[in-house]
Design a protein around this motif. Structure first.
Motif, mmCIF file in Angstrom:
data_model
loop_
_atom_site.group_PDB
_atom_site.id
_atom_site.type_symbol
_atom_site.label_atom_id
_atom_site.label_comp_id
_atom_site.label_asym_id
_atom_site.label_seq_id
_atom_site.Cartn_x
_atom_site.Cartn_y
_atom_site.Cartn_z
ATOM 1 N N GLN A 69 0.800 -1.223 0.000
ATOM 2 C CA GLN A 69 0.000 0.000 0.000
ATOM 3 C C GLN A 69 0.833 1.273 0.000
ATOM 4 N N LYS A 73 3.048 4.192 -1.161
ATOM 5 C CA LYS A 73 3.332 4.818 -2.449
ATOM 6 C C LYS A 73 4.819 5.090 -2.626
ATOM 7 N N TRP A 74 5.530 5.315 -1.521
ATOM 8 C CA TRP A 74 6.984 5.497 -1.520
ATOM 9 C C TRP A 74 7.608 4.460 -0.610
ATOM 10 N N ARG A 92 7.367 1.900 -8.119
ATOM 11 C CA ARG A 92 7.197 2.904 -7.072
ATOM 12 C C ARG A 92 8.540 3.567 -6.798
#
Length: 550
Positions: A125, A127-128, A157
């Motif tokens: 989950q 994002k970074w 990502r």
């Protein structure tokens, strides 16, 4: 030999006085005021506490005198120290690091990449993907990694991984793309984009260039920030740290601290240094120093970065690096800007704490301090040089002459010992990590760890200070052992001298009458243990203002 006194010290209590708590049957040690080389090591077996403050310490006679106290705690012969202060750490970074991928113990780039792969798979989950702790000097090939290494495991990502010293970062290609970093990107002043032979960015950014990526990483929510702080707090109090000097906080972090304090969510004490890069610095200075009524939160200093770090060759040197002859390192803040900041800060009476690792950076700080003292004063603000790792031998005495505190981290020496001579050559080691030289001239050393650059455990720092060895007893006899501290000096640097360096020695840093009852209970007596085993000391209990917090 260490000086020990065993006198009863009290606040002039009457024979009928009753305190909240009497702690008895302990093996207690504390340095007594004043701070610095005049401090005296005292042993005691009883301690009287009322309303969170020490009323008296002494021997069996004190215990007998207050035998009618309602709350008597038998310490069962355990060793008691004052709560330890880390005079240079980064609390939010520590909390974040405990939530990110940890690369500290990796021995190769492939091992680091594998850790990133595992972490990314477990956090779909996110994002970074962020992390910290890599150190190419501990890897088999001793060379900087590349974005290509990370692209093999995460290419959908962005990935951003800070070097252990936080003065370099490692990005994958997606992070470089999002930051707009390519062959034509110009590095900002005080930063470097590492490039390949064709001029393309490799994925490693040094010092101010790191901001190109960090500026696009989404900010965590307020509650996420608070959770990171609380995670760090719990980690620190378990290690016996009751006070931290947080080295560089912005206005948002100040607000978070004030909120946590208001909500009663701060189990330890924080002495905050405002980051010199804070846009609201002038406004915060004009508002004056801040201190909460219970001294859990104090803000009365400013942190300035002069240069980078030795491991990433960002420390500013007078002569070039011995292993990179075209490189003198980086002044992260220009000499002119440093001077401007000193002129801004001193009239407001705030302490100035300047990060300086290389000998050029230290000389710039010393020169500017000397000049500004002549023009504006400020000699008595207890200004500090943070790290003071590589100092030209001609400049060491200037710490004493300018009344500067050396804020140093003992484990930096034992971590750097495998690369420092490569960077500097043997001749420049004469002013490197020069603890005993500074102590001999009367300079106060405030000790810390620089967590999460180093592990926060203060007993690792005490061990390194006393032995100049790592936790594998290397090198034999100690690394430049003539600069090691005695255990008394080391304890002083983590307690009363650290408190002095924050203007807090009248209320913190020792177990003396009138001071806060911040103390820790240990599983062994470091003064009785073999020096090589000090790092194995376990903290069994931690108290802040007489309240058990661990």
């Amino acid at each position: 030999m260490r000086r020990i006194t065993c006198l009863v010290i009290s606040l002039g209590l009457s024979a009928s006085a009753i305190a909240d708590t009497l702690y008895t049957n302990m093996n207690g040690y504390t340095l007594t005021s004043p701070a610095g080389e005049q401090a005296v090591l005292q042993e005691f077996s009883s301690m009287l506490v009322e309303n969170g403050r020490i009323q008296a310490i002494g021997k069996e006679a004190l215990a007998q005198r207050f035998a009618e106290t309602d709350n008597i705690v038998d310490m069962q012969g355990k060793t008691v120290f004052p709560g330890l202060t880390d005079a240079h750490g980064h609390i939010q970074s520590l909390g974040n690091s405990l939530l990110q991928v940890d690369l500290r113990d990796t021995e190769s780039v492939s091992a680091a990449v594998q850790k990133v792969r595992t972490y990314a798979d477990e956090q779909p989950q996110m994002k970074w993907i962020t992390g910290r702790g890599w150190n190419q000097e501990q890897w088999q090939q001793n060379s900087f990694p590349s974005a290509a290494h990370l692209d093999e495991v995460v290419n959908d990502r962005p990935v951003w991984l800070m070097r252990i010293d936080a003065h370099a970062g490692w990005a994958n290609s997606e992070a470089l793309r999002l930051a707009g970093i390519d062959k034509d990107t110009v590095a900002p002043e005080g930063g470097e984009i590492i490039r390949d032979e064709q001029g393309n960015p490799t994925g490693v950014l040094v010092d101010n260039a790191m901001q190109l990526v960090e500026d696009i990483i989404p900010e965590p929510s307020l509650e996420q920030q608070r959770s990171a702080y609380e995670l760090a707090f719990q980690h620190l109090i378990k290690l016996g740290i009751t006070s931290v000097h947080d080295a560089g906080i912005n206005s948002n972090e100040i607000s978070v601290y004030k909120g946590l304090h208001h909500q009663g969510r701060m189990p330890l004490r924080v002495y905050g240094m405002i980051a010199a890069t804070e846009p609201k610095l002038a406004q915060l200075l004009a508002e004056g120093p801040y201190e909460s009524h219970d001294q859990k939160l104090t803000i009365r200093s400013v942190k300035i970065y002069a240069d980078g770090a030795l491991g990433s060759r960002g420390a500013a040197l007078i002569e070039p690096y011995s292993d990179d002859h075209d490189n003198h390192g980086l002044m992260v803040t220009s000499e002119e800007k440093i001077r401007d900041l000193y002129e801004l800060i001193i009239p407001h009476g705030f302490q100035i704490n300047t990060h300086a690792i290389g000998d050029r950076a230290n000389r710039v700080v010393l020169d500017n301090m000397a000049e500004i003292y002549e023009e504006l004063g400020g000699r008595n603000l207890r200004n500090r040089i943070e790290h003071a790792q590589i100092v030209h031998p001609d400049d060491l005495e200037r710490f004493s002459e300018l009344n500067l505190i050396a804020s140093m981290q003992p484990t930096h020496a034992t971590s750097d010992k495998n690369m420092a001579e490569d960077r500097l050559g043997s001749e420049r080691m004469a002013g490197a990590y020069a603890w005993q030289t500074l102590l001999d001239q009367g300079t106060v050393i405030a000790a810390g760890s620089d967590f999460p650059v180093e592990l926060a455990n203060p007993f690792y720092g005490l061990h390194a200070a006393v032995t100049r060895q790592d936790r594998s007893d290397l090198p034999t006899g100690g690394w430049y052992a003539e600069e090691k501290m005695s255990l008394e000096q080391a304890l002083r640097s983590f307690t009363i001298d650290a408190a002095y360096s924050a203007w807090q020695e009248k209320s913190l840093g020792s177990l003396e009458p009138g001071k806060w009852a911040d103390f820790i209970v240990l599983g062994q007596d470091p003064f009785a243990a073999d020096a090589s085993n000090i790092w194995q000391t376990q903290v069994e209990q931690t108290y802040v203002a007489g309240k058990r917090v661990y």
